[in-house]
Design an enzyme around this catalytic site. Structure first.
Site, short mmCIF file in Angstrom:
data_model
loop_
_atom_site.label_atom_id
_atom_site.label_comp_id
_atom_site.label_asym_id
_atom_site.label_seq_id
_atom_site.Cartn_x
_atom_site.Cartn_y
_atom_site.Cartn_z
N GLY A 37 0.84 -1.20 0.00
CA GLY A 37 0.00 0.00 0.00
C GLY A 37 0.86 1.24 0.00
O GLY A 37 1.86 1.33 0.73
N GLY A 46 -0.66 4.46 0.01
CA GLY A 46 -1.49 5.61 0.38
C GLY A 46 -0.74 6.44 1.41
O GLY A 46 0.48 6.32 1.56
N LEU A 47 -1.47 7.28 2.11
CA LEU A 47 -0.78 8.11 3.10
C LEU A 47 -0.06 7.24 4.10
O LEU A 47 1.08 7.50 4.48
CB LEU A 47 -1.78 9.02 3.81
CG LEU A 47 -2.33 10.15 2.97
CD1 LEU A 47 -3.12 11.10 3.84
CD2 LEU A 47 -1.22 10.89 2.28
N GLY A 66 0.88 3.84 3.96
CA GLY A 66 1.95 3.03 3.39
C GLY A 66 3.05 3.89 2.78
O GLY A 66 4.24 3.61 2.95
N HIS A 107 -21.25 8.77 4.66
CA HIS A 107 -21.00 10.20 4.52
C HIS A 107 -22.27 10.90 4.04
O HIS A 107 -22.88 10.48 3.07
CB HIS A 107 -19.87 10.43 3.52
CG HIS A 107 -19.26 11.78 3.63
ND1 HIS A 107 -19.95 12.92 3.28
CD2 HIS A 107 -18.05 12.19 4.07
CE1 HIS A 107 -19.17 13.96 3.50
NE2 HIS A 107 -18.02 13.55 3.98
N SER A 160 -17.33 17.38 -0.77
CA SER A 160 -16.62 17.55 0.50
C SER A 160 -17.53 18.03 1.63
O SER A 160 -18.41 18.85 1.45
CB SER A 160 -15.50 18.56 0.34
OG SER A 160 -15.00 18.91 1.60
N ARG A 196 -20.94 13.20 10.96
CA ARG A 196 -21.45 12.55 9.76
C ARG A 196 -22.55 11.55 10.01
O ARG A 196 -23.54 11.52 9.27
CB ARG A 196 -20.29 11.82 9.09
CG ARG A 196 -19.28 12.79 8.59
CD ARG A 196 -18.08 12.09 8.06
NE ARG A 196 -17.21 13.11 7.47
CZ ARG A 196 -16.02 12.89 6.98
NH1 ARG A 196 -15.53 11.67 6.97
NH2 ARG A 196 -15.32 13.86 6.47
N ARG A 201 -15.56 8.24 12.60
CA ARG A 201 -14.39 9.05 12.42
C ARG A 201 -14.78 10.49 12.14
O ARG A 201 -15.69 10.75 11.36
CB ARG A 201 -13.57 8.53 11.25
CG ARG A 201 -12.40 9.42 10.88
CD ARG A 201 -11.62 8.86 9.73
NE ARG A 201 -12.34 8.89 8.47
CZ ARG A 201 -12.44 9.96 7.69
NH1 ARG A 201 -11.92 11.11 8.07
NH2 ARG A 201 -13.09 9.89 6.55
N LEU A 246 -6.74 11.33 7.23
CA LEU A 246 -5.46 11.73 6.64
C LEU A 246 -4.43 11.87 7.75
O LEU A 246 -3.29 11.44 7.64
CB LEU A 246 -5.62 13.05 5.89
CG LEU A 246 -6.62 13.04 4.73
CD1 LEU A 246 -6.68 14.40 4.07
CD2 LEU A 246 -6.25 11.97 3.71
C1 FAD Z 1 -13.72 10.58 -1.40
C2 FAD Z 1 -13.00 10.55 -0.10
C3 FAD Z 1 -12.74 11.74 0.58
C4 FAD Z 1 -12.07 11.74 1.79
N1 FAD Z 1 -11.82 12.94 2.40
C5 FAD Z 1 -11.11 12.93 3.56
C6 FAD Z 1 -10.75 14.16 4.19
O1 FAD Z 1 -11.08 15.24 3.70
N2 FAD Z 1 -10.04 14.11 5.31
C7 FAD Z 1 -9.64 12.93 5.87
O2 FAD Z 1 -8.97 12.96 6.87
N3 FAD Z 1 -9.96 11.77 5.30
C8 FAD Z 1 -10.69 11.72 4.14
N4 FAD Z 1 -11.00 10.53 3.56
C9 FAD Z 1 -10.50 9.29 4.13
C10 FAD Z 1 -9.04 9.08 3.81
O3 FAD Z 1 -8.78 9.56 2.52
C11 FAD Z 1 -8.63 7.63 3.82
O4 FAD Z 1 -9.12 7.02 4.94
C12 FAD Z 1 -7.14 7.51 3.87
O5 FAD Z 1 -6.58 8.26 2.85
C13 FAD Z 1 -6.71 6.08 3.74
O6 FAD Z 1 -5.31 6.02 3.56
P1 FAD Z 1 -4.57 4.66 3.53
O7 FAD Z 1 -3.14 4.96 3.33
O8 FAD Z 1 -4.92 3.88 4.72
O9 FAD Z 1 -5.16 3.84 2.30
P2 FAD Z 1 -5.26 4.18 0.74
O10 FAD Z 1 -4.88 5.55 0.44
O11 FAD Z 1 -6.57 3.69 0.29
O12 FAD Z 1 -4.13 3.29 0.10
C14 FAD Z 1 -4.26 1.94 -0.09
C15 FAD Z 1 -3.06 1.44 -0.80
O13 FAD Z 1 -3.03 0.04 -0.74
C16 FAD Z 1 -2.83 -0.52 -2.00
N5 FAD Z 1 -3.52 -1.80 -2.01
C17 FAD Z 1 -4.77 -2.07 -1.63
N6 FAD Z 1 -5.01 -3.39 -1.74
C18 FAD Z 1 -3.87 -3.94 -2.18
C19 FAD Z 1 -3.49 -5.25 -2.48
N7 FAD Z 1 -4.30 -6.27 -2.31
N8 FAD Z 1 -2.24 -5.46 -2.93
C20 FAD Z 1 -1.37 -4.44 -3.10
N9 FAD Z 1 -1.68 -3.19 -2.80
C21 FAD Z 1 -2.91 -2.95 -2.36
C22 FAD Z 1 -3.37 0.48 -2.94
O14 FAD Z 1 -2.73 0.33 -4.18
C23 FAD Z 1 -3.00 1.77 -2.27
O15 FAD Z 1 -1.69 2.11 -2.61
C24 FAD Z 1 -11.68 10.52 2.36
C25 FAD Z 1 -11.93 9.33 1.70
C26 FAD Z 1 -12.61 9.33 0.49
C27 FAD Z 1 -12.90 8.04 -0.17
#
Ligand code: FAD
Ligand code: HEM
Ligand code: SF4
Ligand code: FES
Lengths: 227, 254, 646
Positions: free
Chosen positions: C41, C43-44, C46, C267, C285, C338, C443, C449
């Protein structure tokens, strides 16, 4: 400056500087040409021709100008070839996207059209004046009668004169198009652009392109139809 | 506000098994698509019907479906991201199409983005450009000065943000006749050059990123502006001018 | 209960993290070079983890299923990120952020973790600014803040409507730096299919290369799973199409326990569903609620006319508009959390006041804000959101109120982790939305984030050392060992099995079906009978899936249908687990609303006596009921009160 010339932006800079240099030449050339309009005896123009033909600075500039052209053309060719290589497969359908101008996408073709004209132009004038020395002479000064050379071309060849006129006007327009894109593009390449200057440069380029196109077309038209 | 239904559409789409095989166009018919559907929903429906017929569905890239991840691509009826402006393919809606229309869908055609399958291309060369220098060298280990110690004029923030909005979709190179990556590279260079944090390394950054871009076989920019016109985030080519400036002033010192 | 040792440090709340850091083991720089860490992963959570660990000197292998690390779904977050900076001088503090988060989570989170989150939050902002994240600025050049639902201070940092994007690009840039320096090896278009466990420790993963279709074995001294949330169980959600619970479910099935799976956030401000061709829902948003007023008609006839298209919102006079949030919750008004806002919308729509053709929408009106601040101000604040809305709906929100409806958005539940973010399997960690730790049953906006970056930048770099310090003698796991080969074989068999079904239905058919079941019975309002039905239906669906699925194409090479099938298989199991959890938790708390547990005026009623615990589930085998373990939450620093936003 290592690898400067092999970098894409470096090559672009060469294009831009050589292009701007040619633009300067065009301006000088145009202002001299326009003298024809102001003196139908040709004296004024011939004086300028004489000055240009004898002034040492201009003499030095002649080969420089030639080099300018060569550099511009060589780099245009390199860039164009590289760009074609970067896009090996073409799209099946392309729609005209709203880009700045048609010219921007066809600079190489425009450039070659201009070049073709230049060859003709050089044969008709430069060769006669400087190489074969077959141009008419002004009795009083013993210098070349450029005025006669030019006006004869557009008035003394019957229908062919009309064809020449058309070719010269067309060349003026093509040059205008080349410059419509080239002028602002040169500034963009040097880095002289930002949010505010973007529209200013466009306007400038458009005005400038009109000046060149009209300026260069007006003479053959004047001579063919009004002399 | 019920949406109109498009009774029949002909989808002419590029099919290619993998990078090593030759591809060709196939045309599929689909029926009854609501104009309120997104373009990719239309693709989903087409794929469902292909699977039902035992045909392998058309592979295309997509993920967020809200115009921000930059995953979706597609050259639709001769335009990157389709016939609308300031949007990505996933934000394109069927309102833009008419009943009975043939829609031609092609993958990005950029030498540095080889086709992987059908409409999916490999855009990793964009990542590689960023690996070369698209960052500020700061350790991720905390103990940094308070954020408010760095003051950033509002206008600079705005301009940096304009550039930082790039989603790395590749439409710039895809719509450029020269396959130039300049808008993408400029967006990153400009974003960082506009901020005080980015000053220290600005020269090396511009040089390293441009060198990588050239090495990867992207074309030379001839300022046609197609990138700006098709960029879903409307990133201005004024940023390319800044990149040129950054690069030239860095190079002159070498 | 020993298996659920949360390892919460001793000492007063504010000292716990400091004490803990002082006590845990540290790996020397020379030894870090010898240790490999797998981060699944980007994302933020990972991405930040990969960058920080590589920066410390570990060898990192990072994986994501997209074509670039930059596309993780964190990119989609719009609104902002919280931090207890108190820049606005409105009496914010670490404690207040902690308190808001615990309270917002309806007291179903772990105090120590939540406090740590608040504690490291200011450093996140410093870090991001140093990386060049262009947070919004005031004219004087200082950082700007906005307020968000559920709190009374202004502590949210933002970058236009693209905060998640900018933060992720910051983390991605930090990764790029390490990739450039050779400390991270990036594997994109790779899906984690299985975790490899040897001698009780996580030693690697099996991935499927999504381009070639080949299975790959990757070894590491520790495995970090940061694969995001599982909202896509519901088919329609604000998550990206590829978001999945696959990795989390695989590790669950290999011994990591799963906590509070039923805690899902709905949401309130999403664009309503337009029809059955819909593939995903778009979030508008939450920040919109700062200036938009939510309403439905007071008169049912008006609502009916709106639905039939015989009337427009703008035709309804002021006195006939029911600003139900302001009416019901005068002190928070449109800014209630929410879950509250979502249920209130559902309540109005269920009562027959919905305003679009499906009856599943309410208005979010900016007319009042435009009148008060002027069009330009509203345009500057929300321009891009309004544009996005118009592109999707063909309605101009400056002229006509937006229509919104709740949608699945975030999953508070996730893999159980201790204070070190380690799961019940040694060497296996879980970060970000994929874990359960910080948000309780609900949450707060802009806190996910914060959590992702806190976990990645500031927690895991310390805590992973505590485990790895004992692993420095262990050579890099041999990917040809029996454990790896067996895991690969099992994965191969799973794929074979999916292919061999050769039935008649597409993957999406099953996914949509699952979504319907989940939304109907495990959605915004749940009850015992419904949850039992859900379990039955899901089990039936599982059978159908495994007997009637059809995947065209080949096993080798890219196969997008296979990718989806692998994920949906896990979603089905996860849906069932969620239903079990929801059934067990006979109380209403946060996002979980049991119709059996409500106050007289219809508000959610918590049951602290019986349910002040995290429900932690242990996998027992396919189709079998999981075993429940409980992590009792001790609240020493906050007093449990019924949440009230009235
Ligand atoms: C539309 C939207 C708006 C949001 N707005 C806000 C906000 O304003 N403020 C806030 O605080 N939060 C917000 N959130 C929530 C927040 O964005 C997420 O909870 C947070 O970014 C999740 O981060 P993460 O790193 O855990 O996962 P993610 O960013 O989802 O990353 C997941 C990673 O895992 C990888 N992955 C997944 N499954 C596999 C697999 N099987 N094998 C290999 N790789 C895999 C993906 O490729 C990706 O790189 C929002 C969410 C959404 C959907
Ligand atoms: C009087 C003659 C000419 C003038 C004044 C002129 C001027 C210019 C200018 C100012 C530019 C812009 C440079 C930039 O984009 O940075 C340009 C570009 C170009 N010119 Fe010319 N040019 C002339 C002749 C030619 C000829 C003979 C060719 C022949 C092939 C040519 C081919 C091109 C091409 C291909 C470009 C685009 C290159 C690019 O943008 O990368 N030009 N020209
Ligand atoms: S500059 Fe625009 S078109 Fe190019 S990658 Fe970025 S967002 Fe896409
Ligand atoms: S799918 Fe994310 S931008 Fe289109």
């Amino acid at each position: 400056m290592s690898n400067f010339l092999s970098s894409s932006i470096g090559k672009k800079l060469i294009m831009s500087l050589s292009g701007l240099f040619l633009v300067v030449f065009l301006l000088v050339h145009l202002s001299i040409n326009l003298l024809i309009l102001f003196d139908s005896t040709g004296g004024l123009y011939n004086e300028a021709v004489h000055f240009m033909g004898t002034n040492p600075l201009i003499k030095v500039m002649e080969p420089v100008l030639a080099i300018g052209f060569i550099v511009h053309i060589v780099y245009a060719t390199i860039l164009t070839l590289q760009n074609q290589k970067a896009t090996p497969t073409k799209y099946n359908v392309t729609q005209k996207t709203k880009t700045f101008s048609w010219a921007s996408k066809n600079m190489y073709i425009l450039g070659f059209a201009v070049l073709a004209f230049l060859v003709l132009h050089i044969i008709q004038f430069y060769v006669k004046m400087k190489i074969t020395d077959t141009a008419p002479i002004v009795e009083a000064t013993g210098g070349h009668d450029g005025y006669k050379l030019v006006t004869d071309l557009f008035t003394q060849h019957g229908t062919l004169s009309y064809v020449y006129c058309a070719v010269y006007v067309l060349a003026g327009i093509l040059l205008g198009l080349h410059i419509r894109h080239g002028f602002w593009s040169a500034f963009q390449t040097i880095g002289w652009n930002n949010y505010t200057w973007k529209s200013r440069l466009f306007t400038l380029a458009t005005i400038f392109a009109w000046v060149i196109a009209i300026g260069y077309s007006i003479l053959p038209l004047y001579m063919t139809f009004f002399l | 506000m019920a949406d109109k239904i498009l009774k029949k559409l002909y989808i002419k789409v590029w099919r290619q098994k993998n990078a090593n095989t030759k591809g060709k166009f196939e045309t599929y018919e689909i029926e009854n698509i609501s104009q309120g559907s997104s373009f990719l929903e239309m693709m989903d429906i087409m794929n469902e019907s292909l699977v039902a017929k035992g045909i392998e569905p058309v592979a295309f890239d997509h993920d967020c479906r809200e115009g921000i991840c930059g995953m979706c691509s597609l050259y639709i009826n001769g335009r990157a991201h389709g016939p609308d402006t300031e949007i990505t393919t996933c934000q394109l809606h069927m309102r833009r199409f008419e009943d009975g229309e043939t829609i031609t869908i092609e993958p990005w055609r950029v030498g540095a983005f080889p086709v992987i399958k059908d409409l999916i291309v490999d855009r990793r060369s964009y990542d590689k450009i960023l690996h070369a220098g698209g960052y500020i060298n700061v350790n991720t280990l905390g103990n940094l000065p308070d954020a408010n110690n760095i003051l950033i004029p509002y206008e600079d923030y705005e301009e940096a943000m304009d550039a930082a909005a790039c989603i790395g979709c590749g439409a710039c190179a895809a719509s450029c006749k020269n396959s130039s990556a300049m808008l993408f590279v400029a967006a990153k260079v400009s974003h960082l050059a506009k901020l005080p944090q980015g000053q220290v390394e600005r020269e090396n950054r511009a040089k390293a990123m441009v060198a990588k871009m050239d090495e990867l076989g992207f074309g030379n920019c001839t300022n046609t502006g197609a990138c700006e016109a098709e960029c879903p985030k409307s990133i201005s080519i004024a940023h390319i001018a800044r990149l040129n400036r950054e690069f030239l002033s860095a190079k002159i010192k070498d | 209960m020993a298996i659920l040792d949360a390892k919460i440090p001793e000492g007063p709340l504010a000292q716990k993290w400091t004490n803990h850091k002082a006590k845990i083991k540290v790996v020397s720089p020379a030894n870090k070079k010898k240790l490999d860490i797998i981060v699944v992963g980007t994302g933020l959570a990972g991405g930040a983890a990969a960058a920080s660990l590589a920066n410390l000197g570990y060898n990192v292998k990072a994986f994501c299923y997209q074509d670039s690390a930059r596309r993780a779904h964190s990119i989609a977050a719009q609104g902002g990120i919280n931090a207890a900076k108190n820049y606005q001088n409105d009496n914010d503090s670490i404690f207040r952020l902690f308190y808001d988060t615990i309270k917002g989570g309806d007291y179903r989170g772990r105090e120590a973790n939540t406090y740590r989150l608040a504690e490291v939050s200011p450093a996140i902002i410093d870090q991001c600014v140093a990386q060049g994240v262009p947070f919004a600025r005031e004219y004087g050049g200082t950082l700007a803040n906005r307020s968000f639902g559920g709190v009374l201070v202004s502590r949210t940092f933002y970058a236009r409507g693209q905060t998640g994007q900018q933060l992720l690009l910051g983390a991605y840039a930090a990764m790029n730096r390490e990739i450039g320096r050779g400390h991270i090896k990036m594997y994109d278009r790779q899906e984690m299919m299985e975790v490899v466990i040897e001698n009780g420790k996580a030693v690697g993963i099996i991935t499927r290369n999504l381009v070639t279709g080949e299975l790959e074995r990757h070894g590491g001294h520790a495995v970090l799973v940061a694969t995001g949330g599982y909202g896509n169980v519901f088919f329609l959600s604000t998550n990206a199409m590829g978001c999945n619970g696959g990795a989390a479910m695989r590790i669950y099935k290999k011994g990591a326990h799963f906590a509070n799976p039923c805690f899902v956030q709905i949401h309130p401000t999403c664009i309503p569903v337009h029809g059955d061709q819909q593939s995903k829902l778009t979030l508008m948003s939450e920040s919109l609620r700062n200036d938009g007023r939510v309403w439905v008609p007071k008169k049912k006839e008006d609502a009916e006319k709106l639905r039939r298209g015989e009337m427009k919102a703008t035709d309804i006079p002021e006195e006939d508009r029911d600003f139900y949030l302001e009416r019901r919750y005068p002190s928070y008004g449109n800014l209630v959390p929410r879950d509250v806002a979502s249920r209130a919308a559902k309540e109005r729509c269920d009562a027959g006041y919905g305003v679009n053709d499906t009856g599943q929408a309410v208005f979010l009106d900016f007319k009042y804000a435009i009148d008060e601040y002027g069009l330009d101000v509203i345009k500057a604040r929300y321009g891009n959101l309004f544009q996005m809305y118009e592109k999707i709906t063909d309605v101009d929100p400056y002229e006509y109120p937006m229509m919104i409806y709740p949608a699945i958005h975030y999953t508070m539940g996730g893999v159980w982790v201790d204070y070190n973010l380690m799961t019940t399997v040694p060497g296996l960690y879980c970060l970000g939305e994929a874990n359960f730790s910080d948000h309780g049953a609900n949450r707060l906006g802009a806190s996910a984030l914060m959590q992702g970056l806190a976990d990645g930048y500031f927690v895991i770099p310390y805590t992973v050392g505590d485990y790895l310090a004992d692993e420095i003698q262990t050579p890099t796991p041999d990917v040809n060992s029996a454990a790896f080969l067996q895991a690969e074989e099992e994965t191969k068999a799973r794929i074979e099995k999916l292919f061999s079904i050769n039935g008649t239905q597409t993957v999406d058919h099953f996914h949509k079906e699952l979504g319907h079941i989940m939304w109907e019975y495990v959605g915004m309002a749940r009850n015992e009978a419904g949850l039992k039905t859900a379990i039955e239906k899901i089990q039936k669906l599982r059978k159908e899936f495994w007997s009637d699925l059809r995947i065209p194409g080949d096993k080798t090479g890219m196969n997008t249908e296979l990718e989806k099938a692998v994920r949906v298989a896990e979603f089905i199991d996860l849906g069932e687990l969620m239903a079990y959890d929801a059934l067990n938790r006979n109380e209403s708390c946060g996002g979980h609303y049991r119709e059996e547990s409500v106050t007289e005026d219809g508000e959610a009623k918590r049951d602290d006596e019986n349910f002040a615990y995290g429900a932690v589930w242990e996998y027992t085998g396919e189709g079998k009921e999981p075993i429940l373990h409980k992590e009792e939450f001790k609240f020493e620093n906050v007093k449990l009160t019924q949440r009230s936003y009235k």
